[in-house]
Design a protein around this motif. Structure first.
Motif, mmCIF file in Angstrom:
data_model
loop_
_atom_site.group_PDB
_atom_site.id
_atom_site.type_symbol
_atom_site.label_atom_id
_atom_site.label_comp_id
_atom_site.label_asym_id
_atom_site.label_seq_id
_atom_site.Cartn_x
_atom_site.Cartn_y
_atom_site.Cartn_z
ATOM 1 N N LEU A 213 -46.216 59.933 24.363
ATOM 2 C CA LEU A 213 -47.776 59.540 23.834
ATOM 3 C C LEU A 213 -48.584 58.850 24.666
ATOM 4 N N ALA A 214 -48.304 57.867 25.249
ATOM 5 C CA ALA A 214 -49.071 57.321 26.533
ATOM 6 C C ALA A 214 -49.811 59.051 26.651
ATOM 7 N N ALA A 215 -49.391 59.606 27.599
ATOM 8 C CA ALA A 215 -48.976 60.653 28.208
ATOM 9 C C ALA A 215 -50.252 61.881 27.916
ATOM 10 N N GLY A 216 -49.930 61.591 26.501
ATOM 11 C CA GLY A 216 -50.442 63.048 25.515
ATOM 12 C C GLY A 216 -52.299 63.053 25.206
ATOM 13 N N ALA A 217 -52.105 61.229 25.473
ATOM 14 C CA ALA A 217 -53.281 60.943 24.827
ATOM 15 C C ALA A 217 -54.365 61.168 26.477
ATOM 16 N N GLY A 218 -52.894 61.499 27.414
ATOM 17 C CA GLY A 218 -54.427 61.276 28.608
ATOM 18 C C GLY A 218 -54.353 62.589 28.879
ATOM 19 N N PHE A 219 -53.975 63.060 28.780
ATOM 20 C CA PHE A 219 -54.151 64.754 29.080
ATOM 21 C C PHE A 219 -54.744 65.070 28.213
ATOM 22 N N VAL B 6 -50.618 52.936 24.263
ATOM 23 C CA VAL B 6 -51.010 54.270 24.634
ATOM 24 C C VAL B 6 -52.163 54.364 25.009
ATOM 25 N N MET B 7 -52.676 53.589 24.997
ATOM 26 C CA MET B 7 -54.203 53.253 25.766
ATOM 27 C C MET B 7 -54.714 53.878 27.520
ATOM 28 N N THR B 8 -53.386 53.062 27.491
ATOM 29 C CA THR B 8 -52.707 53.048 28.957
ATOM 30 C C THR B 8 -53.336 54.184 29.710
ATOM 31 N N ALA C 106 -57.147 49.753 34.167
ATOM 32 C CA ALA C 106 -56.725 50.036 32.438
ATOM 33 C C ALA C 106 -55.689 50.069 32.872
ATOM 34 N N LEU C 107 -54.995 48.442 33.887
ATOM 35 C CA LEU C 107 -54.547 47.576 33.112
ATOM 36 C C LEU C 107 -54.755 46.694 32.997
ATOM 37 N N ALA C 108 -56.432 46.897 32.311
ATOM 38 C CA ALA C 108 -56.632 45.650 31.188
ATOM 39 C C ALA C 108 -55.843 46.236 30.105
ATOM 40 N N ALA C 109 -55.459 47.265 29.525
ATOM 41 C CA ALA C 109 -55.220 47.871 28.309
ATOM 42 C C ALA C 109 -53.818 47.273 27.703
ATOM 43 N N PRO C 110 -52.885 46.996 27.979
ATOM 44 C CA PRO C 110 -51.310 46.311 27.999
ATOM 45 C C PRO C 110 -52.030 44.416 28.078
ATOM 46 N N LEU C 111 -52.620 44.369 28.909
ATOM 47 C CA LEU C 111 -53.338 43.207 28.791
ATOM 48 C C LEU C 111 -54.058 42.813 27.531
ATOM 49 N N ALA C 112 -55.049 43.290 27.205
ATOM 50 C CA ALA C 112 -55.909 43.252 26.273
ATOM 51 C C ALA C 112 -55.236 43.482 24.920
#
Length: 398
Positions: free
Chosen positions: A24-30, A147-149, A268-274
């Protein structure tokens, strides 16, 4: 083919399966990367198609406007139909749009393809609610962040890949490889992503009309959308003019412009932290913090002209890390907010939030090009400071 079918009772009752979360994360990224491949390539596109800098600036603008329109018109389909099927159709259409970009004989075809790339790249926003539907409520922020990462790394690393591939193989090869990546993604979705039940039986016209009611009903949505739109304005003003500035001021090519995406990728490291902070302390505080960090990072660039060339480049890297971190933290906080408003309308609520953000980003591309042409790089920094400060103040008050 995956035989898993989620019921409404199952959705939201368990965390995203470990093997599915990376997909899911890779799909969002590509998917989202397709919007940004062109940004470091603008000088190359202008030379290859014999277009002026002003004309070639319409490429990222149309892509972003297409994405905003696609989010508004196509993303709500995830509430009405099986989200997996929607993903497959969009992946195929996006691959065709990227192939058309690779084969474009002139500006007219490239501009039309760019608009269609934006429309169909809304595929990226189908992966986020898929993860949210699987996650328990108390881990919603964590699911969005995970996923946003991938999505945010796709935004930022797309510039790195695009610049390096274009420098080595040319811009047509870059678009061709991007089309191939979407075909592979479609195959992975076909085999691994489960089916999701429709959340509503509204017809397409009713689905779109219902968004106006949701907008009026949910003031947290309106607050989040305005703030993220302001942040998108400054974000896009920077990234859409960076390649032109680096070429003019430092005589650097598309590879160097794309490499700046590595600096932004650190943000992008902010994503899981946020996501975790939003679950623990509430998304509003995280949104204010993110916008404030972004404003400070843009403000640093106002001192660039007093530094030597090496110092200017270092300051650009530091600023890119800072404002990307702030932008992404605020986005995670705002998505956590809207996904919690109405589980049956998650695609539509997210559509309105992301539409507002990309309208801001499209405006940032236009405003950034105009401001850079008339007042230079300090104007880009000033746009970022002003837009981010307004976003922070707006969320502080609301």
């Amino acid at each position: 083919m995956s035989s898993i079918h989620l019921t409404h009772d199952q959705a939201g009752a368990r965390p995203v399966p470990a093997g599915l979360a990376p997909l899911l994360a890779a799909g969002a990224g590509f998917s989202v990367a397709a919007i940004y491949y062109s940004q470091p390539l603008l000088p190359d596109l202008a030379r290859g198609l014999q277009a002026s800098e002003g004309a070639i600036g319409a490429v990222p603008m149309l892509t972003q406007l297409g994405y905003a329109a696609g989010i508004l018109l196509l993303a709500p389909l995830g509430d009405r139909y099986d989200r997996r099927r929607v993903m497959l159709v969009k992946a195929g259409l996006l691959a065709l749009a990227l192939l058309a970009s690779a084969l474009a004989p002139g500006m007219a075809v490239l501009l039309a393809a760019s608009l269609f790339v934006g429309l169909t790249a809304t595929l990226a926003q189908d992966f986020v609610p898929a993860a949210v539907s699987l996650a328990p409520e108390h881990q919603r922020g964590k699911a969005v962040g995970a996923v946003m990462t991938g999505l945010l790394l796709g935004i930022l690393l797309s510039r790195v890949v695009s610049g390096l591939v274009t420098q080595a193989l040319g811009w047509r090869a870059m678009f061709g490889l991007a089309a191939a990546s979407l075909v592979l993604l479609a195959v992975a979705v076909y085999w691994r992503v489960p089916s999701f039940p429709a959340a509503t039986r509204l017809g397409y016209g009713q689905l779109l009309r219902s968004m106006a009611g949701l907008w009026r009903q949910h003031s947290p949505l309106r607050r989040a959308a305005l703030a993220q739109g302001l942040l998108g304005l400054g974000f896009s003003a920077f990234w859409s003019t960076l390649a032109v500035m680096l070429h003019a001021r430092f005589d650097l090519g598309s590879g160097a412009a794309g490499a700046f995406g590595l600096a932004g990728a650190a943000g992008a490291l902010a994503a899981p932290l946020a996501g975790r902070l939003a679950d623990r302390h509430g998304p509003r505080r995280v949104a204010v913090l993110g916008a404030s960090v972004a404003a400070l990072a843009y403000a640093l660039m106002l001192g660039m002209d007093w530094l030597p060339a090496s110092g200017q480049l270092l300051l650009l890297v530091i600023s890119a890390i800072g404002f990307d971190f702030g932008f992404q933290a605020a986005l995670i906080a705002h998505q956590s907010t809207v996904y919690g408003l109405d589980p049956a309308a998650r695609s539509r609520l997210n559509a309105m939030l992301i539409t507002a953000m990309f309208v801001g980003m499209a405006g940032g591309s236009v405003l950034g090009a105009f401001a850079y042409a008339h007042w230079g790089w300090p104007a880009i920094a000033a746009i970022g400071v002003l837009s981010s400060t307004l976003a922070a103040l707006w969320r502080w008050r609301a």
